[in-house]
Write an enzyme that holds these catalytic residues in place. Structure first.
Site, mmCIF file in Angstrom:
data_model
loop_
_atom_site.group_PDB
_atom_site.id
_atom_site.type_symbol
_atom_site.label_atom_id
_atom_site.label_comp_id
_atom_site.label_asym_id
_atom_site.label_seq_id
_atom_site.Cartn_x
_atom_site.Cartn_y
_atom_site.Cartn_z
ATOM 1 N N LYS A 1 1.023 -1.253 0.214
ATOM 2 C CA LYS A 1 -0.093 -0.111 -0.068
ATOM 3 C C LYS A 1 0.975 1.304 0.101
ATOM 4 C CE LYS A 1 -3.798 -2.329 2.105
ATOM 5 N NZ LYS A 1 -4.484 -2.519 3.586
ATOM 6 N N TYR B 1 -12.077 -2.731 -3.605
ATOM 7 C CA TYR B 1 -12.611 -2.775 -2.334
ATOM 8 C C TYR B 1 -14.319 -3.150 -2.118
ATOM 9 C CZ TYR B 1 -8.139 -2.392 0.285
ATOM 10 O OH TYR B 1 -6.848 -2.776 0.754
ATOM 11 N N PHE C 1 -15.655 2.608 7.223
ATOM 12 C CA PHE C 1 -14.137 3.411 6.716
ATOM 13 C C PHE C 1 -14.028 2.865 5.386
ATOM 14 C CE2 PHE C 1 -14.288 -1.374 8.118
ATOM 15 C CZ PHE C 1 -13.634 -2.009 7.086
ATOM 16 N N ARG D 1 -1.300 -14.619 3.699
ATOM 17 C CA ARG D 1 -1.915 -13.970 4.942
ATOM 18 C C ARG D 1 -1.423 -14.343 6.163
ATOM 19 N NH1 ARG D 1 -6.521 -10.709 3.926
ATOM 20 N NH2 ARG D 1 -7.340 -11.514 6.056
ATOM 21 N N THR E 1 -5.280 -8.234 10.451
ATOM 22 C CA THR E 1 -5.613 -7.126 9.828
ATOM 23 C C THR E 1 -5.273 -5.829 10.362
ATOM 24 O OG1 THR E 1 -7.556 -7.976 8.641
ATOM 25 C CG2 THR E 1 -7.966 -5.539 8.721
ATOM 26 N N ARG F 1 2.754 -6.856 9.106
ATOM 27 C CA ARG F 1 2.216 -5.902 9.880
ATOM 28 C C ARG F 1 2.617 -5.893 11.438
ATOM 29 N NH1 ARG F 1 -3.840 -7.578 7.268
ATOM 30 N NH2 ARG F 1 -3.904 -6.273 5.420
ATOM 31 N N ASN G 1 -1.572 -0.190 7.428
ATOM 32 C CA ASN G 1 -1.255 -1.420 7.647
ATOM 33 C C ASN G 1 -0.462 -2.029 6.466
ATOM 34 O OD1 ASN G 1 -3.317 -2.335 5.939
ATOM 35 N ND2 ASN G 1 -4.282 -3.551 7.334
ATOM 36 N N HIS H 1 -1.686 -5.488 1.385
ATOM 37 C CA HIS H 1 -2.807 -6.217 0.979
ATOM 38 C C HIS H 1 -2.619 -7.717 0.570
ATOM 39 C CE1 HIS H 1 -6.927 -7.183 -0.687
ATOM 40 N NE2 HIS H 1 -6.104 -7.632 -1.661
ATOM 41 N N GLU I 1 -9.210 -10.563 -8.204
ATOM 42 C CA GLU I 1 -8.283 -9.381 -7.891
ATOM 43 C C GLU I 1 -7.027 -9.417 -9.064
ATOM 44 O OE1 GLU I 1 -9.137 -8.904 -3.083
ATOM 45 O OE2 GLU I 1 -6.955 -9.851 -3.786
HETATM 46 P P1 DAT Z 1 -7.523 -7.407 5.219
HETATM 47 O O1 DAT Z 1 -6.842 -6.184 4.524
HETATM 48 O O2 DAT Z 1 -6.710 -8.181 6.300
HETATM 49 O O3 DAT Z 1 -8.077 -8.457 4.425
HETATM 50 P P2 DAT Z 1 -10.109 -6.520 5.216
HETATM 51 O O4 DAT Z 1 -10.245 -7.076 3.881
HETATM 52 O O5 DAT Z 1 -11.232 -7.013 6.243
HETATM 53 O O6 DAT Z 1 -8.767 -6.819 5.866
HETATM 54 O O7 DAT Z 1 -10.087 -4.918 5.199
HETATM 55 C C1 DAT Z 1 -9.524 -4.430 4.221
HETATM 56 C C2 DAT Z 1 -8.795 -2.972 4.776
HETATM 57 O O8 DAT Z 1 -9.594 -2.226 5.283
HETATM 58 C C3 DAT Z 1 -7.709 -3.415 5.738
HETATM 59 O O9 DAT Z 1 -6.491 -3.839 5.433
HETATM 60 C C4 DAT Z 1 -7.814 -2.090 6.843
HETATM 61 C C5 DAT Z 1 -9.200 -1.501 6.363
HETATM 62 N N1 DAT Z 1 -9.977 -1.782 7.790
HETATM 63 C C6 DAT Z 1 -10.422 -3.079 7.900
HETATM 64 N N2 DAT Z 1 -11.256 -3.112 9.195
HETATM 65 C C7 DAT Z 1 -11.078 -1.616 9.471
HETATM 66 C C8 DAT Z 1 -11.707 -0.933 10.632
HETATM 67 N N3 DAT Z 1 -12.279 -1.579 11.408
HETATM 68 N N4 DAT Z 1 -11.335 0.219 10.785
HETATM 69 C C9 DAT Z 1 -10.639 0.917 9.991
HETATM 70 N N5 DAT Z 1 -9.901 0.319 8.637
HETATM 71 C C10 DAT Z 1 -10.473 -1.052 8.465
HETATM 72 MG MG MG Z 2 -9.468 -8.434 2.855
#
Ligand code: DAT
Ligand code: MG
Length: 148
Positions: free
Chosen positions: A9, A49, A57, A85, A91, A102, A112, A115, A126
């Site tokens: 990122k 996304y 968020f 992962r 996350t 992370r 973080n 991805h 993706e």
């Molecule tokens: P990951 O990136 O571990 O697959 P995700 O797909 O649930 O997690 O979410 C995508 C991104 O969105 C994640 O890397 C960071 C952000 N995110 C997720 N949950 C969040 C939250 N509760 N508050 C703020 N940002 C969040």
């Molecule tokens: Mg994800």
């Protein structure tokens, strides 16, 4: 062989973590099958996304992803989605184990660093979104030193 989509990122790029992150996947034994340095626009980030579009968020997440260049990659190997992962970590960096990317390099959930696809099916989607031109066909000569 299984493939996953990994993206460093904008914060990971700005913080000079590109080499470190690529090195971790390389040293594990996974094979790099695609790589590009790219800044994406809002509609592209919203597509990437899309599953999170109802989350509070979401807008902040999209703003962050389009805020600078990212490194988009395809990595290949046995179980690479799940193992990728694990290499990335939980996350929320507050919960990511030390030794994960992370866990070692991030503090806030919204910064973080990296991805990784969460399933084989989302990896397929993706990779198609980020690499519509297709990816390299090659097999590492190290293959028989990594797989029995
Ligand atoms: P990951 O990136 O571990 O697959 P995700 O797909 O649930 O997690 O979410 C995508 C991104 O969105 C994640 O890397 C960071 C952000 N995110 C997720 N949950 C969040 C939250 N509760 N508050 C703020 N940002 C969040
Ligand atoms: Mg994800």
């Amino acid at each position: 062989m299984e493939q996953t989509f990994i993206m460093i990122k904008p914060d990971g790029v700005q913080r000079g973590l590109v080499g470190e992150i690529i090195g971790r996947f390389e040293k594990k034994g996974f094979t790099l099958k695609g790589l590009k340095f790219i800044t994406v626009d809002q509609s592209f980030a919203e597509k990437h996304y899309a599953d999170l579009s109802t989350k509070p968020f979401f807008n902040g997440l999209v703003e962050y992803i389009i805020s600078g260049p990212v490194v988009a990659m395809v990595w290949e190997g046995k179980n690479v989605v799940t193992t990728g992962r694990k290499i990335i970590g939980a996350t929320n960096p507050a919960d990511s184990a030390p030794g994960t990317i992370r866990g070692d390099y991030a503090i806030d959930i919204g910064r973080n660093v990296i991805h990784g696809s969460d399933a084989v099916e989302s990896a397929r989607k993706e990779i198609a979104l980020w690499f519509p031109e297709g990816i390299a066909e090659w097999r590492s000569s190290l293959h028989s030193w990594i797989y029995e």
